[in-house]
Write a protein that holds these residues in place. Structure first.
Motif, PDB file in Angstrom:
ATOM      1  N   PHE A  21     -71.432 115.135 -24.327  1.00 44.84           N
ATOM      2  CA  PHE A  21     -70.842 116.468 -24.311  1.00 44.84           C
ATOM      3  C   PHE A  21     -69.449 116.390 -24.949  1.00 44.84           C
ATOM      4  O   PHE A  21     -68.460 116.138 -24.268  1.00 44.84           O
ATOM      5  CB  PHE A  21     -70.762 116.995 -22.877  1.00 44.84           C
ATOM      6  N   PHE A  53     -74.478 117.762 -26.939  1.00 42.13           N
ATOM      7  CA  PHE A  53     -74.409 119.120 -26.416  1.00 42.13           C
ATOM      8  C   PHE A  53     -73.049 119.706 -26.802  1.00 42.13           C
ATOM      9  O   PHE A  53     -72.047 119.449 -26.139  1.00 42.13           O
ATOM     10  CB  PHE A  53     -74.557 119.119 -24.897  1.00 42.13           C
ATOM     11  N   CYS A  56     -70.289 123.278 -24.861  1.00 46.65           N
ATOM     12  CA  CYS A  56     -70.741 123.454 -23.476  1.00 46.65           C
ATOM     13  C   CYS A  56     -69.518 123.398 -22.567  1.00 46.65           C
ATOM     14  O   CYS A  56     -68.425 123.727 -22.997  1.00 46.65           O
ATOM     15  CB  CYS A  56     -71.778 122.397 -23.128  1.00 46.65           C
ATOM     16  N   SER A 225     -76.094 113.806 -17.613  1.00 44.59           N
ATOM     17  CA  SER A 225     -75.039 114.064 -18.585  1.00 44.59           C
ATOM     18  C   SER A 225     -73.876 113.128 -18.298  1.00 44.59           C
ATOM     19  O   SER A 225     -73.610 112.789 -17.147  1.00 44.59           O
ATOM     20  CB  SER A 225     -74.580 115.520 -18.517  1.00 44.59           C
TER      21      SER A 225
END
Length: 318
Positions: A21, A53, A56, A225
């Motif tokens: 992320f 990702f 986000c 994650s």
């Protein structure tokens, strides 16, 4: 609407390894820094990210205008696809959420930019019944044909019945858990299996997910994650490799020496789940800038503590 980068059978490609992320860098004039973002994403892909990702929670989606979102998604996904390593990076995903009109607009922009899936974050502010939360995800789905990952957290907490409704649509291909109710998450997993939805991917999205991942794997949720990956991929990869090989000794050393102290520091100030990641990148010489309000940067003492924690994590990882 045709997808820019097709996924097999329209489903989310199987995710692997640490889920990355990236942050959204801002320059000295508080503008999105596309060049730094591209370098940051490319570094993460080269370091072995299983999926990227962009825009986000860690990427401060909440603080981006629609024009900035377009810039971030385009630059981040382009960098991920240029740097993609076969067998490692399986998907480039974009976040959408907030007001439903904004979420739908972002979904279309992300698809046009080549995103391969969307993480549907909670709606803006309002509390709603379960039927409304389901309808929110469905409204996003109507704006795109990309696979969706529903984010179970905050004011978008799902029940088992709502998950069953969502999984009636093959477009809903994943559930990310940010609540931490392991028993409920297990019911989600079992419900998907009863429906024959073996394609649905579940992952642990709690803050500093490494700290709780062993419990999630026990209920059939092997993915997680990793915010740590964005600032310290060597440490994140060391934990992931120990996790996959059942190296309990290395896991324990990293949990005791790095992740637990990081969690303690993170819990000192609201929003530090993002602020510390940006601070860690700055400590490593990546000019990602500050977080935007209402988040705040660490104090000098907190930044020094983070530097010590990172140094200890690198020592253990080595």
């Amino acid at each position: 609407m045709s997808r820019s980068v097709p996924a097999d059978d329209g489903l989310l490609p199987p995710l692997t390894r640490a889920l990355f992320f990236p942050v959204t860098p801002f320059d000295e004039h508080d503008r999105v820094d596309e060049d730094v973002l591209a370098r940051h994403v490319a570094d993460g892909v080269e370091a072995g990210a299983g999926a990227t990702f962009v825009a986000c929670g860690t990427g401060e989606f909440h603080a981006l205008s629609v024009d900035e979102y377009r810039t971030v998604v385009r630059a981040g996904i382009d960098a991920a696809r240029r740097t993609r390593r076969v067998g490692r990076l399986t998907a480039a995903v974009a976040g959408v959420g907030g007001p439903v009109g904004h979420a739908r607009q972002c979904a279309r922009l992300a698809q046009d930019a080549g995103a391969e899936a969307l993480l549907v974050m909670p709606p803006y502010l309002v509390a709603a019944p379960q039927s409304g939360i389901v309808r929110y995800v469905e409204a996003v789905a109507e704006a795109t044909d990309l696979p969706l990952i529903a984010y179970h957290r905050a004011n978008a907490r799902l029940t088992e019945e709502s998950v069953l409704r969502l999984l009636d649509s093959p477009q809903v291909a994943g559930i990310k858990d940010g609540v931490g109710d392991v028993a409920l998450m297990q019911r989600f997993v079992l419900a998907a299996r009863r429906l024959g939805r073996d394609d649905v991917q579940f992952f642990n999205g709690l803050l500093t997910a490494e700290s709780s991942q062993l419990a999630y794997r026990a209920i059939g949720v092997p993915l997680y994650s990793s915010a740590t990956f964005a600032m310290a991929p060597t440490i994140a990869n060391a934990f992931y490799d120990a996790y996959m090989t059942d190296d309990a000794t290395t896991q324990q050393e990293l949990l005791d020496g790095f992740f637990t102290p990081l969690v303690r520091l993170r819990d000192e100030t609201p929003g530090f789940a993002v602020s510390l990641i940006k601070a860690g990148l700055r400590l490593r010489g990546m000019p990602v800038g500050s977080v935007r309000a209402p988040l705040v940067d660490p104090s000098p003492a907190q930044a020094a503590a983070l530097a010590r924690i990172l140094a200890r994590g690198e020592e253990i990882a080595a």
